[in-house]
Design a protein around this motif. Structure first.
Motif, PDB file in Angstrom:
ATOM      1  N   GLU A 113      48.729  24.197  48.049  1.00  0.00           N
ATOM      2  CA  GLU A 113      47.821  23.369  48.944  1.00  0.00           C
ATOM      3  C   GLU A 113      48.024  22.028  48.510  1.00  0.00           C
ATOM      4  O   GLU A 113      47.947  21.125  49.537  1.00  0.00           O
ATOM      5  CB  GLU A 113      46.264  23.871  48.756  1.00  0.00           C
ATOM      6  CG  GLU A 113      45.902  25.228  49.487  1.00  0.00           C
ATOM      7  CD  GLU A 113      44.624  25.676  49.205  1.00  0.00           C
ATOM      8  OE1 GLU A 113      44.274  26.477  49.864  1.00  0.00           O
ATOM      9  OE2 GLU A 113      43.939  25.296  48.066  1.00  0.00           O
ATOM     10  N   ASP A 171      55.669  27.044  53.235  1.00  0.00           N
ATOM     11  CA  ASP A 171      56.450  27.408  54.209  1.00  0.00           C
ATOM     12  C   ASP A 171      55.820  26.885  55.516  1.00  0.00           C
ATOM     13  O   ASP A 171      54.722  27.061  55.699  1.00  0.00           O
ATOM     14  CB  ASP A 171      57.084  28.578  54.519  1.00  0.00           C
ATOM     15  CG  ASP A 171      58.071  28.892  55.471  1.00  0.00           C
ATOM     16  OD1 ASP A 171      57.722  28.829  56.679  1.00  0.00           O
ATOM     17  OD2 ASP A 171      59.281  28.524  55.279  1.00  0.00           O
ATOM     18  N   THR A 172      56.573  26.215  56.491  1.00  0.00           N
ATOM     19  CA  THR A 172      55.613  25.588  57.459  1.00  0.00           C
ATOM     20  C   THR A 172      55.135  26.498  58.469  1.00  0.00           C
ATOM     21  O   THR A 172      54.340  26.390  59.409  1.00  0.00           O
ATOM     22  CB  THR A 172      56.602  24.728  58.387  1.00  0.00           C
ATOM     23  OG1 THR A 172      57.908  25.335  58.846  1.00  0.00           O
ATOM     24  CG2 THR A 172      57.230  23.441  57.585  1.00  0.00           C
ATOM     25  N   GLY A 174      54.188  29.384  57.368  1.00  0.00           N
ATOM     26  CA  GLY A 174      52.944  30.123  56.585  1.00  0.00           C
ATOM     27  C   GLY A 174      53.659  31.525  55.827  1.00  0.00           C
ATOM     28  O   GLY A 174      54.657  31.797  56.022  1.00  0.00           O
ATOM     29  N   GLU A 185      47.698  36.400  57.116  1.00  0.00           N
ATOM     30  CA  GLU A 185      48.262  35.145  57.220  1.00  0.00           C
ATOM     31  C   GLU A 185      47.513  34.115  56.458  1.00  0.00           C
ATOM     32  O   GLU A 185      46.360  33.810  56.378  1.00  0.00           O
ATOM     33  CB  GLU A 185      48.375  34.911  58.653  1.00  0.00           C
ATOM     34  CG  GLU A 185      48.941  33.371  59.035  1.00  0.00           C
ATOM     35  CD  GLU A 185      49.185  32.782  60.227  1.00  0.00           C
ATOM     36  OE1 GLU A 185      49.415  31.737  60.626  1.00  0.00           O
ATOM     37  OE2 GLU A 185      49.123  33.798  61.171  1.00  0.00           O
ATOM     38  N   ARG A 187      48.280  30.129  54.859  1.00  0.00           N
ATOM     39  CA  ARG A 187      48.973  28.725  55.077  1.00  0.00           C
ATOM     40  C   ARG A 187      48.530  27.820  53.941  1.00  0.00           C
ATOM     41  O   ARG A 187      47.181  27.858  53.697  1.00  0.00           O
ATOM     42  CB  ARG A 187      48.862  28.055  56.429  1.00  0.00           C
ATOM     43  CG  ARG A 187      49.414  29.140  57.356  1.00  0.00           C
ATOM     44  CD  ARG A 187      49.019  28.210  58.898  1.00  0.00           C
ATOM     45  NE  ARG A 187      49.431  29.139  59.915  1.00  0.00           N
ATOM     46  CZ  ARG A 187      50.722  28.756  60.475  1.00  0.00           C
ATOM     47  NH1 ARG A 187      51.641  27.954  59.992  1.00  0.00           N
ATOM     48  NH2 ARG A 187      51.279  29.635  61.711  1.00  0.00           N
ATOM     49  N   ARG A 191      48.863  22.770  59.618  1.00  0.00           N
ATOM     50  CA  ARG A 191      50.023  22.533  60.762  1.00  0.00           C
ATOM     51  C   ARG A 191      50.943  21.661  60.194  1.00  0.00           C
ATOM     52  O   ARG A 191      51.160  20.496  60.467  1.00  0.00           O
ATOM     53  CB  ARG A 191      49.426  21.897  61.884  1.00  0.00           C
ATOM     54  CG  ARG A 191      48.341  22.883  62.665  1.00  0.00           C
ATOM     55  CD  ARG A 191      48.171  22.396  64.000  1.00  0.00           C
ATOM     56  NE  ARG A 191      49.248  22.240  64.892  1.00  0.00           N
ATOM     57  CZ  ARG A 191      49.617  21.781  65.923  1.00  0.00           C
ATOM     58  NH1 ARG A 191      48.187  21.124  66.552  1.00  0.00           N
ATOM     59  NH2 ARG A 191      50.615  21.763  66.863  1.00  0.00           N
ATOM     60  N   ARG A 195      58.059  20.363  54.177  1.00  0.00           N
ATOM     61  CA  ARG A 195      57.519  20.668  52.807  1.00  0.00           C
ATOM     62  C   ARG A 195      58.346  20.143  51.854  1.00  0.00           C
ATOM     63  O   ARG A 195      59.314  19.938  52.109  1.00  0.00           O
ATOM     64  CB  ARG A 195      57.138  22.115  52.670  1.00  0.00           C
ATOM     65  CG  ARG A 195      58.598  23.115  52.381  1.00  0.00           C
ATOM     66  CD  ARG A 195      58.434  24.464  52.244  1.00  0.00           C
ATOM     67  NE  ARG A 195      59.202  25.445  52.092  1.00  0.00           N
ATOM     68  CZ  ARG A 195      60.311  25.566  51.144  1.00  0.00           C
ATOM     69  NH1 ARG A 195      60.150  24.444  50.073  1.00  0.00           N
ATOM     70  NH2 ARG A 195      61.499  26.384  51.252  1.00  0.00           N
TER      71      ARG A 195
END
Length: 378
Positions: A113, A171-172, A174, A185, A187, A191, A195
């Motif tokens: 994060e 990863d973009t 998720g 899911e 993330r 959005r 990365r």
């Protein structure tokens, strides 16, 4: 909770790190531990680091990495993500990253994060370097990992799994966490469009083997160890397996450096850090970094003087031309196109506490000499 990760996309979306080029001289980068002198507060040391980072940015250094160390009176680099945010916000072009986050001290999702958010704020400028060393003493290590990294040995043993988790979670698209037969899911940030690249760091062959197996870029801590570098890099290159992250091995060299107008001045400026390293290696008392005058007044026992001399021989210490030649020699010896210097020049009494003039000067003199040498060879 242990579950199975499922990639929600096979597409890897992050800015490619700079590829090796055909220059005959190495690119220069910076490693910073945010040293704290006896005349500084933590706030002073951070202000000096920001000034040093702006200097590196202006001079064209490639990247600026911040280390992780805890409960040390001479080091303010306790929290790489916070420092990365400060340095990235104070600079314009240079890549900024961790050198590195000591992963067993932290929950992988938190790291993912943090660096996903940093990448969102500064796209294409963030590096995430990961290590598995504690970065501190056993008591502080216990305090760091209590309730955050699981049982101490478990956190270290699960390092390869944690690395995979962080790569997946940033990863973009998720990542899916399989728990009880259901895929949830997850993330790292809502959005993402890119990365940061993940680097593995180490001072033994463990991380070299792991980085090779996972197809990740790798850095050996030559500035700290000074031994085993050639073996670790050869192992990494020989065992490297191409991956979606990286098609070919990617590495660089780290080295301690003090550069001044004269060799004698550089030797004086390196002395405070040399004394600090002797204390660390011999179990001596750790204290804020000495000023140059204080270090010159220290009398070491003969056996400790031998250790200091041995360490000094592995460092780049000298006038600009000598230092640039040594950096070029090291780059050629270890077959790297980039050298990350840890500027170890100390300070004199009554210097400004919110600047590290000698460290800034080391970067400026070294960059000038390297570029002059490149122009002469062109």
């Amino acid at each position: 909770m242990r579950g199975g990760w499922r990639a929600l996309s096979r597409h890897v979306s992050h800015p490619a790190d700079e590829a090796a080029d055909d220059r005959t001289f190495p690119a220069l980068s910076v490693l910073d531990l945010v040293p704290v002198r006896g005349d500084q507060t933590s706030g002073d040391a951070i202000a000096a680091t920001l000034a040093l980072a702006r200097t590196a940015d202006r001079l064209g250094y490639r990247r600026y990495w911040l280390a992780e160390h805890h409960n040390m009176p001479a080091v303010a680099a306790t929290n790489p993500p916070v420092l990365v945010a400060l340095v990235a916000g104070a600079t314009e072009r240079i890549r900024v990253g961790s050198g590195g986050v000591m992963l067993p001290n932290h929950a992988p999702l938190v790291v993912a994060e943090q660096f996903a958010l940093l990448e969102a704020a500064h796209p294409g400028r963030i590096d995430l370097g990961l290590g598995r060393a504690p970065g501190t003493d056993p008591v502080t290590r216990y305090a760091l990992r209590h309730g955050a990294g699981g049982v101490d040995d478990d956190a270290v043993n699960r390092f390869p799994e944690y690395v995979d988790n962080i790569v997946a979670m940033m990863d973009t698209a998720g990542v899916g966490l399989d728990v009880g037969g259901r895929v949830h899911e997850l993330r790292a940030t809502p959005r993402a469009t890119s990365r940061p690249p993940v680097w593995l760091l180490g001072s033994s062959d463990y991380s070299a083997r792991l980085a090779a197996a996972k197809g990740l870029p790798y850095v050996f801590a030559h500035h700290f160890s000074g031994q085993g570098t050639a073996e670790a890099l050869a192992l990494y290159r020989d065992q490297f397996r191409p991956s979606p992250e990286l098609a070919e091995p990617r590495t660089f060299l780290t080295v301690n450096a003090a550069v001044a107008e004269t060799a004698g001045e550089a030797e004086r400026l390196a002395l405070p850090q040399l004394h600090a390293m002797v204390a660390l290696r011999t179990g001596g008392p750790l204290r804020p970094q000495l000023l140059v005058e204080e270090a010159e007044a220290v009398s070491l026992p003969p056996e400790h003087q031998g250790l200091l001399d041995a360490m000094r021989r592995r460092w780049v210490i000298g006038d600009p031309e000598t230092a640039a030649a040594e950096v070029a020699r090291l780059a050629a010896t270890y077959r790297v196109d980039e050298v990350m210097v840890h500027p170890v020049a100390g300070a004199y009494d009554e210097e400004p506490v919110r600047r590290s003039r000698s460290r800034e000067n080391s970067l400026s003199l070294l960059a000038g000499a390297v570029h002059a040498g490149a122009r002469a060879r062109a």
